[in-house]
Structures are given as structure tokens and as C-alpha cells.
Design an enzyme around this catalytic site. Structure first.
Site, mmCIF file in Angstrom:
data_model
loop_
_atom_site.group_PDB
_atom_site.id
_atom_site.type_symbol
_atom_site.label_atom_id
_atom_site.label_comp_id
_atom_site.label_asym_id
_atom_site.label_seq_id
_atom_site.Cartn_x
_atom_site.Cartn_y
_atom_site.Cartn_z
ATOM 1 N N GLY A 80 0.753 -1.109 0.109
ATOM 2 C CA GLY A 80 0.088 -0.106 -0.079
ATOM 3 C C GLY A 80 0.850 1.231 -0.080
ATOM 4 O O GLY A 80 2.063 1.352 -0.242
ATOM 5 N N GLY A 185 -7.567 2.128 2.290
ATOM 6 C CA GLY A 185 -6.635 3.110 2.842
ATOM 7 C C GLY A 185 -7.206 4.457 2.512
ATOM 8 O O GLY A 185 -8.269 4.959 2.348
ATOM 9 N N ALA A 222 1.581 21.304 8.946
ATOM 10 C CA ALA A 222 2.314 21.223 9.798
ATOM 11 C C ALA A 222 2.275 19.788 10.671
ATOM 12 O O ALA A 222 2.257 19.748 11.883
ATOM 13 C CB ALA A 222 2.884 22.142 10.686
ATOM 14 N N MET A 360 -5.529 7.487 11.500
ATOM 15 C CA MET A 360 -5.101 6.966 10.024
ATOM 16 C C MET A 360 -3.725 6.389 10.254
ATOM 17 O O MET A 360 -2.655 7.482 9.737
ATOM 18 C CB MET A 360 -5.164 8.090 9.019
ATOM 19 C CG MET A 360 -6.448 8.236 8.598
ATOM 20 S SD MET A 360 -6.906 9.525 7.170
ATOM 21 C CE MET A 360 -8.391 9.301 6.808
ATOM 22 N N HIS A 486 21.058 -0.124 32.922
ATOM 23 C CA HIS A 486 21.831 1.148 32.726
ATOM 24 C C HIS A 486 23.144 0.878 32.264
ATOM 25 O O HIS A 486 23.855 -0.294 32.484
ATOM 26 C CB HIS A 486 22.134 1.539 34.462
ATOM 27 C CG HIS A 486 23.185 2.704 34.475
ATOM 28 N ND1 HIS A 486 22.507 3.821 34.383
ATOM 29 C CD2 HIS A 486 24.556 2.704 34.785
ATOM 30 C CE1 HIS A 486 23.760 4.949 34.531
ATOM 31 N NE2 HIS A 486 24.714 4.136 34.799
#
Length: 507
Positions: A80, A185, A222, A360, A486
Site C-alpha cells: 500500500g 486506505g 504542519a 489514520m 543502565h
């Protein structure tokens, strides 16, 4: 320590949810058997129309459950929008452009000196194309392995149990199925008066294949995609200006994180023109001229660019499917309405992914696909859209799951906030990449985590500990009392959890 109930005991989220997301990945079309352009006329148990993340995953899962399955895909390649012209190629370019930028600006501080650093754009684009090609072939291999029939062509309904396919080789075949899943889609949202030619006015598809680095790039929108593609070309040398109608970038993001994120992008020389609308675009001269004005109206101005990226969002792709012919209901936004089992109002017809309400995002579509097929097979499915993580793959990355602080306030819930900066994280300091923060929101009474927001390198990987915590109804104390290796970046999440229910150690 507090722990929640298991996922198996949760209620399935309603697919009618209207919560929207603006993600960097999208589902598309699917296909059927023997990898020919035709298919057997025998009835299938499941037919999937669309071969993107939602569709191909649904097809594979159906076959794994013993259902005879055919998948119809118009591209001739699976995956896709996400795999072909979306998340995969964009992440390849994000990584390559980041390597170039690091070599040019950061290597010397690590004791790596280069006499010169040059950009080979054709080679960078070839690496991107290679990644896409390998992955699409990989999905075809999975279809063969699981005996999914793959039909290459454009499918449209002729009845609730029949899909007519115009094959890519020029023929036609009818694929019959007891259950048909629409997984077609989404597509680029067009803006009035702006014609995308994929040369100077480009969508995200064209932005993945520019033949040269534009001197000036204007991004309209944006959201996730616009900021990611703006980052790619900005690292490679473009002067990037982002024009956004809304007062903020990425409006779905937590407000505090969003402000820090914008400052980070501005330090990378990305410019923003917020509360600004594009009135018109003139392509008659050598440069593209955009006429702009305030979102509230007023004096107009001209902004010039070599290339304009239109990234104003996505819309469900249902054109030419014949939904009206069989009576499938949609909402005003063109999304297909489904119930909690992803069933439409038409018996035997289902829908998943970007064509229905909800975020989406490719990974949301995958979850939809699995759950939908499980319901068809008589099992139980599960998707909770409130626990779908979102990631912006810039540098630093921004990842989140659950509710923003603004959403928690709107609910009237009493809450606590815990934060921890990566400037105080040992691993981040050691690798000299310490910009960012972890922010956790938890109920004041009970300490149950409500939302987690991370801005950091590899935030998209770090977020999944938080996703799991939310799924199991964990408290911030649960994360805080879990031993983290760590030095790792993940310790910042542990410290933020400590800050939420008590006090952190390292600040």
C-alpha cells in the site's frame, strides 16, 4: 503496586470512534492466488480489497485461520501507500539524511574527521528504492507461504459478494467471497486551487523522489508527514518554511511537548508560519509563488519556493469501489461506518483501516485487520484506539500514547504529572544526544497512567513500554519499580514515573 486486568477481559473498542490521527503511514489496496492477474471463480471465505498494512495483514491472518482467502491490489505491488510511497521510503530517507547531517556537523566532536562530505542524492534514493522493493517482495513471499490468492488489479463491487477486477494486464475477472473486507486506505487531501504535478507542486509521493535538493521548500501543513519530509530536505540543504492554517503544529500532540518540539525544529533552521492560509499558487514563472494571508484574513504576502509540498492531511480512498451500488453507508467525511465487529450495514461486507473512523495509521490498520478476521472466524477481536501510539520520525522523535494533558483537563480528572529531561540521562549524555523529555500523566487517586509523551532520539522505540503499561492499567509506580538496564535511554521513562508518584533520583 497497581496492575490492571488482562487484555482478554477488555471490551472491544467501537470502530465508530471519531478520534482522528495524522500519521506518517497509510493502508491501501490488496490481491489473490498463484500471483496471476486472475482468480478462481470458486467462492472465497474472505476477499480483501486493498493490499496495504491493513489489507495484507488481514489476508494473511484469514489464511492462517484456515479461511480460503483472496486479496485484490491495484498497484501490482503489495504494501500500500505505507510501504510503497509512505512510511517505509520516508523512514529510509530520514535515516540517510540524518547520517549525512551527522557526518557534516557532528562527527568531528566525536573525534571522526573527514576531509569533505558530499551528497550523492541518486545513491540515497536508490537505497530507499531497494528497501521498498525488498519489503514488497517479502509480502508476496508471505502470501505464497500462507496460500493467499493474489489478484493484481482495481476491484469494484458488483454485488455484496462479488468484486469485479480490472486486472493490470488489461483483462477482467470476478472474485466471489462470502465475506469481503474493504481495506483501500487513504489518499492525499487536495487543497482548492492547488494542482499537484509531482514536479514543483508535490504530494508526499513526489517529495520522496525529487531529482535535486530544492533551494527553497515550502511545506503546506504542519502534521507528521510534512514535518518529516521537511526534515529530510532541510538536512540535505533546503531552506524549509512550513505554512500551517492552525495556530499550532501537530494539533493532536500534547501542548507542552509540542512547544518544545517546535523549538527543536526551529533550531534546525525550519521556519514556521502559523495561523496562515494559502490563497493561491502561481507556477507560471521559474519559482512557485504562493499568496498568503492570515487565517483571520487581512493583508496578503508572497512567498517564493522552488518546490511546494502539499501535506494537509489524508482522506479515505473509496472512489470507484461501487459502494453506492451495494448501499454501504458513509459519514460526511467519506468514512465507511462500521460496528464493533467492523461490519458495515451490508451483510457480509466489512471495512478496516483508513477508510473507517479512527487514527489514520498503518499499525492501527493492521490491528483492525486481525480483529476483523477474528470476528469473521467466530473468534473475539480487540482494538482500543485510545491506546494506539503515534510517532513523528524527525530528530528528535516524538512519540505518545494515551491522553494529552489538555484532554485530561477537559475530562475533569484530578491528575499528577511527572517529567524527566534527557539532559539528566546517562546514556543520552554519553552519546551527546540529550535533547528531549519524558512526560507522564497519571490519576491523582490510584496512580493509573493516563498518557505518556516522549521527545527524544528513538522515542518511537521507547514508547512501547508505556503502551503495554496502559493496556494493563498500570500505575506510574509499576514502571518506577521495574528495573531498567543502565545506561539506557529507557531509564528516563523510569525516572519520569518516579517523578509522577514520588521523586526521581537523578534530578
Amino acid at each position: 503496586m497497581a496492575m490492571g486486568s488482562s487484555i482478554a477481559r477488555r471490551k472491544v473498542a467501537m470502530a465508530f470512534l471519531s478520534k482522528n490521527g495524522n500519521g506518517s503511514c497509510y493502508s491501501f489496496f490488496l490481491s489473490g492466488r498463484g500471483f496471476s492477474s486472475g482468480a478462481s471463480s470458486d467462492d472465497n471465505d474472505v476477499v480483501v480489497v486493498g493490499g496495504g498494512p491493513g489489507g495484507y495483514v488481514a489476508a494473511i491472518k484469514a489464511a492462517q485461520l484456515g479461511l480460503k482467502t483472496t486479496c485484490i491490489e491495484k498497484r501490482g505491488t503489495l504494501g500500500g501507500t505505507c510501504l510503497n510511497v509512505g512510511c517505509i521510503p520516508s523512514k529510509a530517507l530520514l535515516h540517510s539524511s540524518h547520517m549525512f547531517h551527522e557526518a557534516k556537523h557532528s562527527f568531528s566532536s566525536h573525534g571522526v574527521k573527514l576531509s569533505s562530505v558530499e551528497l550523492d542524492l541518486p545513491a540515497m534514493l536508490a537505497q530507499k528504492d531497494k528497501a521498498v522493493s525488498n519489503l514488497t517482495r517479502g509480502i508476496e513471499g508471505l502470501f505464497k507461504k500462507n496460500k493467499v490468492n493474489y489478484v493484481k488489479g482495481y476491484g469494484k463491487f458488483v454485488s455484496p459478494s462479488e468484486v469485479s477486477v480490472d486486472t493490470i494486464e488489461g483483462g477482467n475477472t470476478v472474485v466471489k467471497g462470502k465475506n469481503i473486507i474493504i481495506a483501500t486506505g487513504s489518499d492525499v487531501k487536495n487543497l482548492p486551487g492547488i494542482t499537484i504535478d509531482e514536479k514543483r507542486i508535490v504530494s508526499s509521493t513526489g517529495a520522496l523522489s525529487l531529482s535535486e535538493v530544492p533551494k527553497k521548500l515550502v511545506v503546506i501543513g504542519a502534521g507528521y508527514i510534512g514535518l518529516e519530509m521537511g526534515s529530510v530536505w532541510g538536512r540535505l540543504g533546503s531552506e524549509v518554511t512550513v505554512v500551517e492554517f492552525a495556530p499550532d503544529i501537530v494539533p493532536t500532540m500534547d501542548g507542552e511537548i509540542r512547544k518544545q518540539f517546535q523549538r527543536s525544529l526551529e533550531k534546525q533552521k525550519m521556519k514556521f508560519m502559523l495561523k496562515t492560509k494559502v490563497v493561491s499558487v502561481d507556477t507560471s514563472e521559474d519559482t512557485v509563488k504562493l499568496t498568503l494571508e492570515s487565517a483571520d484574513g487581512g493583508k496578503q504576502s508572497i512567498l517564493e519556493a522552488d518546490v511546494v509540498l502539499v501535506s494537509a492531511g489524508r482522506v479515505p480512498f473509496t472512489a470507484g469501489l461501487g459502494l453506492d451500488k451495494i448501499g454501504v453507508e458513509t459519514d460526511k467525511a467519506g468514512r465507511i461506518l462500521v460496528n464493533e465487529k467492523f461490519a458495515t450495514n451490508v451483510q457480509g461486507v466489512y471495512a478496516i483501516g483508513d477508510v473507517i473512523p479512527g487514527p489514520m495509521l498503518a499499525h492501527k490498520a493492521e490491528e483492525d485487520g486481525v480483529a476483523c478476521v477474528e470476528f469473521i472466524a467466530g473468534k473475539e477481536g480487540h482494538v482500543d484506539y485510545d491506546m494506539v501510539p503515534g510517532v513523528v520520525y524527525t530528530h528528535p522523535e516524538v512519540a505518545s500514547v494515551g491522553k494529552t494533558e489538555e484532554q485530561v483537563k477537559a475530562l475533569g480528572v484530578q491528575y499528577r504529572v511527572g517529567k524527566f529531561p534527557f539532559m539528566a540521562n546517562s546514556r543520552a549524555k554519553a552519546i551527546d544526544d540529550a535533547e528531549g523529555i519524558v512526560k507522564i500523566l497519571a490519576e491523582e487517586e490510584g496512580d493509573k497512567i493516563l498518557g505518556v509523551h516522549i521527545m527524544s532520539p528513538n522515542a518511537g522505540e521507547l514508547i512501547h513500554e508505556a503502551v503495554l503499561a496502559l493496556h494493563y492499567g498500570a500505575a506510574s509506580e509499576d514502571i518506577a519499580r521495574t528495573c531498567h538496564a543502565h545506561p539506557t535511554m529507557s531509564e528516563a521513562l523510569k525516572e519520569a514515573a518516579m517523578a509522577t508518584y514520588d521523586k526521581p533520583i537523578h534530578i
